[in-house]
Design an enzyme around this catalytic site. Structure first.
Site: not given
Length: 316
Positions: A212, A214, A260
């Site tokens: 992901t 962030n 995220e």
């Protein structure tokens, strides 16, 4: 569109113009009516249109610590205003001294001496000057003295969002805080956006097979309620379907609230250090702590499947 920060940035040879003043956080559909009418009236008169707004938010100066969550940073608002055809944006640094200007002094200092207002377009609840003492009636009275016309536009559009409440920035913030991003999108006329720089996190998503981005969000950003959402991640001009997680990651005893975004079906993306945008389309589920990593992985796979379908349906 010209962008000015402070009265000193206004060209000395600036002529007459049509002006609208407000925070215009989010530039939602109600705001678009006022700004759009200002642009239209300016074209009718053959003069430029100007939007006047403030930084920081006036409430933060008058009542420190009360800064509302922002639906859009100033650069995003500027882009949206430019799309509406605005010719110039004036961002006034809002200070304690500035907040003490009387309504008449504000009008003279900003609208008369600098912007040479030919017309002023506002909503019915417009307030200005020290302790918000100025209203539309005061604006009209001063217009007779300083030779500008005033037009009041009803900005209160309604729809399904908020159970039929009139559209407003306050309602939009509430819906975002509740996770009703679909309702917020109805008011805004587009999905609610959160943006910032991608920073390194715990990298658990990568370990689980779902890396992901962030996102370190900008100060005072209005962030949706904890949960999982379908939406888009935009980086380097590329818009990608995404499954978005907001929350503290209770599965791993997290304490820091993060945003995220997992770019669906993308492999090998390196987004660290990039400024990215996350657009929220639809709420998928609430934040949960699962009994096992296997159960978590099953839920994530379902989140991705649902997010893929929702974004595909929206773009169809």
């Amino acid at each position: 569109m010209q962008r000015w920060r402070g009265l000193a940035d206004i060209p000395q040879d600036w002529g007459r113009s049509v002006v609208t003043i407000g925070s215009y956080d989010g530039v939602h559909r109600g705001h678009q009516l006022i700004i759009g009418r200002a642009v239209e009236r300016a074209r009718e008169l053959g003069v430029p249109s100007v939007v006047v707004t403030f930084d920081p938010h006036p409430s933060e100066v008058v009542r420190p610590g009360s800064h509302p969550p922002l639906l859009a940073p100033h650069h995003r608002r500027a882009d949206l205003m430019a799309e509406l055809g605005v010719d110039a944006l004036l961002i006034l640094p809002f200070t304690l001294d500035f907040s003490k200007l009387s309504p008449a002094d504000f009008i003279v200092k900003v609208l008369v001496d600098k912007l040479h207002a030919r017309a002023v377009i506002e909503g019915p609840n417009f307030r200005f000057g020290h302790k918000a003492a100025g209203n539309v009636a005061v604006l009209c009275d001063l217009g007779v003295t300083y030779d500008y016309e005033v037009e009041v536009v009803d900005l209160y559009v309604t729809g399904e969002a908020g159970g039929g409440e009139p559209f407003s920035s306050t309602l939009t913030r509430r819906l975002v805080a509740e996770g009703d991003v679909a309702g917020a999108a109805e008011i805004l006329g587009r999905p609610h956006r959160v943006e910032g720089v991608v920073v390194r996190g715990a990298q658990r998503g990568r370990e689980l097979g779902y890396p992901t981005a962030n996102v370190e969000t900008l100060p005072h950003t209005a962030i949706p309620a904890d949960g999982v959402y379908a939406g888009w991640l935009t980086a380097d001009g590329e818009r990608m379907p995404a499954a978005i997680s907001v929350g503290t990651n209770p599965q791993f005893e997290g304490t820091e609230r993060t945003v995220e975004a997992y770019a669906i079906d993308r492999v090998g993306l390196d987004l660290y250090g990039l400024h990215v945008m996350v657009d929220f389309l639809s709420y998928v589920r609430g934040q949960q702590k699962f009994e096992s990593i296997e159960a978590l992985l099953e839920a994530i796979a379902d989140d991705v499947k649902r997010s893929r379908a929702l974004t595909k349906e929206h773009d169809a």
